[in-house]
Design a protein around this motif. Sequence first.
Motif, PDB file in Angstrom:
ATOM      1  N   GLY A   1      40.042  54.306  35.214  1.00  0.00           N
ATOM      2  CA  GLY A   1      40.936  54.521  36.336  1.00  0.00           C
ATOM      3  C   GLY A   1      40.219  54.963  37.596  1.00  0.00           C
ATOM      4  N   TYR A   2      40.685  54.455  38.730  1.00  0.00           N
ATOM      5  CA  TYR A   2      40.104  54.797  40.033  1.00  0.00           C
ATOM      6  C   TYR A   2      41.214  55.172  41.011  1.00  0.00           C
ATOM      7  CZ  TYR A   2      35.702  52.714  38.489  1.00  0.00           C
ATOM      8  OH  TYR A   2      34.545  52.434  37.799  1.00  0.00           O
ATOM      9  N   PHE A   3      40.977  56.213  41.799  1.00  0.00           N
ATOM     10  CA  PHE A   3      41.935  56.601  42.822  1.00  0.00           C
ATOM     11  C   PHE A   3      41.825  55.716  44.065  1.00  0.00           C
ATOM     12  CE2 PHE A   3      42.043  60.339  40.182  1.00  0.00           C
ATOM     13  CZ  PHE A   3      43.346  60.795  40.297  1.00  0.00           C
ATOM     14  N   ASP A   4      40.782  54.935  44.151  1.00  0.00           N
ATOM     15  CA  ASP A   4      40.572  54.031  45.276  1.00  0.00           C
ATOM     16  C   ASP A   4      40.574  52.587  44.763  1.00  0.00           C
ATOM     17  OD1 ASP A   4      38.310  52.420  47.012  1.00  0.00           O
ATOM     18  OD2 ASP A   4      39.526  53.741  48.257  1.00  0.00           O
ATOM     19  N   GLU A   5      41.454  51.756  45.318  1.00  0.00           N
ATOM     20  CA  GLU A   5      41.568  50.383  44.822  1.00  0.00           C
ATOM     21  C   GLU A   5      40.287  49.592  45.025  1.00  0.00           C
ATOM     22  OE1 GLU A   5      44.533  46.481  45.189  1.00  0.00           O
ATOM     23  OE2 GLU A   5      44.741  48.158  46.601  1.00  0.00           O
ATOM     24  N   ALA A   6      39.588  49.822  46.138  1.00  0.00           N
ATOM     25  CA  ALA A   6      38.349  49.084  46.399  1.00  0.00           C
ATOM     26  C   ALA A   6      37.304  49.385  45.336  1.00  0.00           C
ATOM     27  CB  ALA A   6      37.819  49.426  47.789  1.00  0.00           C
ATOM     28  N   GLN A   7      37.225  50.636  44.905  1.00  0.00           N
ATOM     29  CA  GLN A   7      36.274  50.994  43.854  1.00  0.00           C
ATOM     30  C   GLN A   7      36.654  50.332  42.532  1.00  0.00           C
ATOM     31  OE1 GLN A   7      35.551  55.212  43.485  1.00  0.00           O
ATOM     32  NE2 GLN A   7      35.373  55.510  45.686  1.00  0.00           N
ATOM     33  N   ALA A   8      37.946  50.264  42.257  1.00  0.00           N
ATOM     34  CA  ALA A   8      38.392  49.602  41.033  1.00  0.00           C
ATOM     35  C   ALA A   8      38.015  48.125  41.043  1.00  0.00           C
ATOM     36  CB  ALA A   8      39.905  49.761  40.875  1.00  0.00           C
ATOM     37  N   ARG A   9      38.194  47.480  42.161  1.00  0.00           N
ATOM     38  CA  ARG A   9      37.881  46.048  42.235  1.00  0.00           C
ATOM     39  C   ARG A   9      36.367  45.818  42.211  1.00  0.00           C
ATOM     40  NH1 ARG A   9      42.257  43.348  42.159  1.00  0.00           N
ATOM     41  NH2 ARG A   9      44.202  44.262  42.915  1.00  0.00           N
ATOM     42  N   ALA A  10      35.607  46.759  42.745  1.00  0.00           N
ATOM     43  CA  ALA A  10      34.149  46.645  42.663  1.00  0.00           C
ATOM     44  C   ALA A  10      33.695  46.745  41.211  1.00  0.00           C
ATOM     45  CB  ALA A  10      33.494  47.729  43.500  1.00  0.00           C
ATOM     46  N   GLU A  11      34.301  47.662  40.455  1.00  0.00           N
ATOM     47  CA  GLU A  11      33.986  47.781  39.026  1.00  0.00           C
ATOM     48  C   GLU A  11      34.399  46.512  38.288  1.00  0.00           C
ATOM     49  OE1 GLU A  11      32.859  49.418  35.285  1.00  0.00           O
ATOM     50  OE2 GLU A  11      32.332  49.900  37.358  1.00  0.00           O
ATOM     51  N   ALA A  12      35.541  45.967  38.633  1.00  0.00           N
ATOM     52  CA  ALA A  12      36.000  44.729  38.000  1.00  0.00           C
ATOM     53  C   ALA A  12      35.018  43.594  38.266  1.00  0.00           C
ATOM     54  CB  ALA A  12      37.390  44.369  38.513  1.00  0.00           C
ATOM     55  N   GLY A  13      34.465  43.556  39.480  1.00  0.00           N
ATOM     56  CA  GLY A  13      33.489  42.522  39.810  1.00  0.00           C
ATOM     57  C   GLY A  13      32.244  42.625  38.953  1.00  0.00           C
ATOM     58  N   LYS A  14      31.790  43.840  38.695  1.00  0.00           N
ATOM     59  CA  LYS A  14      30.611  44.041  37.843  1.00  0.00           C
ATOM     60  C   LYS A  14      30.886  43.575  36.418  1.00  0.00           C
ATOM     61  CE  LYS A  14      29.059  48.102  40.458  1.00  0.00           C
ATOM     62  NZ  LYS A  14      28.848  49.571  40.401  1.00  0.00           N
ATOM     63  N   LEU A  15      32.062  43.894  35.917  1.00  0.00           N
ATOM     64  CA  LEU A  15      32.421  43.499  34.552  1.00  0.00           C
ATOM     65  C   LEU A  15      32.584  41.990  34.448  1.00  0.00           C
ATOM     66  CD1 LEU A  15      34.998  46.360  33.883  1.00  0.00           C
ATOM     67  CD2 LEU A  15      32.766  46.108  32.780  1.00  0.00           C
ATOM     68  N   SER A  16      33.172  41.397  35.472  1.00  0.00           N
ATOM     69  CA  SER A  16      33.336  39.944  35.484  1.00  0.00           C
ATOM     70  C   SER A  16      31.979  39.247  35.488  1.00  0.00           C
ATOM     71  CB  SER A  16      34.163  39.540  36.713  1.00  0.00           C
ATOM     72  OG  SER A  16      34.361  38.147  36.744  1.00  0.00           O
ATOM     73  N   ALA A  17      31.016  39.818  36.197  1.00  0.00           N
ATOM     74  CA  ALA A  17      29.674  39.237  36.249  1.00  0.00           C
ATOM     75  C   ALA A  17      28.993  39.270  34.887  1.00  0.00           C
ATOM     76  CB  ALA A  17      28.827  39.980  37.280  1.00  0.00           C
ATOM     77  N   GLN A  18      29.477  40.136  33.999  1.00  0.00           N
ATOM     78  CA  GLN A  18      28.939  40.208  32.644  1.00  0.00           C
ATOM     79  C   GLN A  18      29.607  39.202  31.704  1.00  0.00           C
ATOM     80  OE1 GLN A  18      29.241  44.297  31.276  1.00  0.00           O
ATOM     81  NE2 GLN A  18      28.561  45.100  33.253  1.00  0.00           N
ATOM     82  N   GLY A  19      30.511  38.387  32.253  1.00  0.00           N
ATOM     83  CA  GLY A  19      31.179  37.384  31.441  1.00  0.00           C
ATOM     84  C   GLY A  19      32.481  37.844  30.826  1.00  0.00           C
ATOM     85  N   LEU A  20      32.977  39.014  31.235  1.00  0.00           N
ATOM     86  CA  LEU A  20      34.219  39.544  30.693  1.00  0.00           C
ATOM     87  C   LEU A  20      35.405  39.098  31.547  1.00  0.00           C
ATOM     88  CD1 LEU A  20      32.995  43.188  29.992  1.00  0.00           C
ATOM     89  CD2 LEU A  20      33.449  41.432  28.263  1.00  0.00           C
ATOM     90  N   GLU A  21      36.558  38.988  30.924  1.00  0.00           N
ATOM     91  CA  GLU A  21      37.791  38.794  31.660  1.00  0.00           C
ATOM     92  C   GLU A  21      38.303  40.177  32.054  1.00  0.00           C
ATOM     93  OE1 GLU A  21      40.590  36.365  29.562  1.00  0.00           O
ATOM     94  OE2 GLU A  21      39.203  34.662  29.430  1.00  0.00           O
ATOM     95  N   VAL A  22      38.727  40.334  33.301  1.00  0.00           N
ATOM     96  CA  VAL A  22      39.102  41.667  33.786  1.00  0.00           C
ATOM     97  C   VAL A  22      40.515  41.663  34.336  1.00  0.00           C
ATOM     98  CG1 VAL A  22      36.726  42.295  34.306  1.00  0.00           C
ATOM     99  CG2 VAL A  22      38.126  41.231  36.075  1.00  0.00           C
ATOM    100  N   SER A  23      41.103  42.835  34.332  1.00  0.00           N
ATOM    101  CA  SER A  23      42.430  43.039  34.900  1.00  0.00           C
ATOM    102  C   SER A  23      42.416  44.329  35.699  1.00  0.00           C
ATOM    103  CB  SER A  23      43.487  43.116  33.789  1.00  0.00           C
ATOM    104  OG  SER A  23      44.764  43.429  34.316  1.00  0.00           O
ATOM    105  N   VAL A  24      42.914  44.280  36.926  1.00  0.00           N
ATOM    106  CA  VAL A  24      43.064  45.463  37.773  1.00  0.00           C
ATOM    107  C   VAL A  24      44.546  45.629  38.071  1.00  0.00           C
ATOM    108  CG1 VAL A  24      42.471  46.564  39.962  1.00  0.00           C
ATOM    109  CG2 VAL A  24      40.800  45.087  38.812  1.00  0.00           C
ATOM    110  N   TYR A  25      45.103  46.771  37.750  1.00  0.00           N
ATOM    111  CA  TYR A  25      46.530  46.966  37.963  1.00  0.00           C
ATOM    112  C   TYR A  25      46.816  48.378  38.467  1.00  0.00           C
ATOM    113  CZ  TYR A  25      45.981  48.715  33.146  1.00  0.00           C
ATOM    114  OH  TYR A  25      45.550  49.361  32.018  1.00  0.00           O
ATOM    115  N   GLY A  26      47.734  48.467  39.408  1.00  0.00           N
ATOM    116  CA  GLY A  26      48.122  49.754  39.943  1.00  0.00           C
ATOM    117  C   GLY A  26      48.988  50.526  38.971  1.00  0.00           C
TER     118      GLY A  26
END
Length: 369
Positions: A126-151
């Motif tokens: 969990g992240y209190f900042d949406e931009a940080q959450a999406r940055a983390e999602a980008g890193k995970l996606s680059a590892q070949g994972l499917e990601v989900s970001v939800y408020g």
Amino acid sequence: MPSFRCAPKTAALLAGALLGLSGCASLGYYWQSVSGHLQLMNAARPVDDWLQASDTPDKLKARLALTQQIRRFAVSELKLPDNASYQRYADLRRKAVVWNVSAAPEFSLTLQTWCFPVTGCVGYKGYFDEAQARAEAGKLSAQGLEVSVYGVPAYSTLGWMNWAGGDPLLNTFIGYPEGELARLIFHELAHQVVYAADDMDFNESFATAVERLGSARWLDTHGSAAVRQEYALYSERRQQFRALTLALRRELSEIYEPKAAPAPDRRTQAAMKSVAMQTFHTRYAALKAGWDGYAGYDPWVARTNNASLGALAAYDELVPGFEALFAREGRDWLRFYDAVRRLAALPKQERHDALRPSLTTQNKETPHG
């Protein structure tokens, strides 16, 4: 929309930081968790202050007064904790309190987990900042994972922060319809009753069972005819949608973990997965056609993947078992909570096995528990 409500690890992050515990997360991640939560706590004021303030809008005053009625009902009728939680309110001036990040492999519905002090391992970050959450999602996606970001509109600190004012009411959910507002408050308070470390499915399913059973009782005793009708419509659509996603999860599970040999190769699995997803979208469109223009699930459906499906499963996988347990305990809340505590003390697999026998006969949401 699907109800992804809780980020209960925040209390553990705060406790871990204060105690110097490291867990499996970076110092920067702990800092954003602690500072974000402290900002939330500092923004909260007692509900009575809001009710007495001349500049508080009348609509907000009415909603806050309603939450206090729901809060008293939770204590007196559902035997949920009587403490400082949900007796203060904060306007965060944003649409979510935190943004959760979930991740899963291309051919699995099993979520990647992150481990924290106190709460153990959970299938989201969990992240209190949406931009940080999406940055983390980008890193995970680059590892070949499917990601989900939800408020997430609300989270529980599991009672750890009651000494500091408890979990506050927030602008992110204060405007919910009455039945949904009651559900959310009951859900979050349930996390303060029982919590099993390292078992997201158990914890979320238990809280979901409490919210469903509790909101049914609230509406039966306090809801107007219009409120009950509104809730029944929400509940029917939610039940239909969850049945649709459950069918997809089962179909994908068969593709990812076939019981028959020989197992298909990755290319064949990918083709079968694509067909299953296309069929899901077609079925959703047909279902939605009977909803009089309601499109609340559209954003979730557009981003459906293994991570979002895995996260959704945690909130309903074991709910029928908990509802059956409530019935076996004579619909007595204190006996029910004691029985759930006994389950929480068992090894994870044993507690799941104890709840699953009922899943074949009770796999649908019943508006009145």
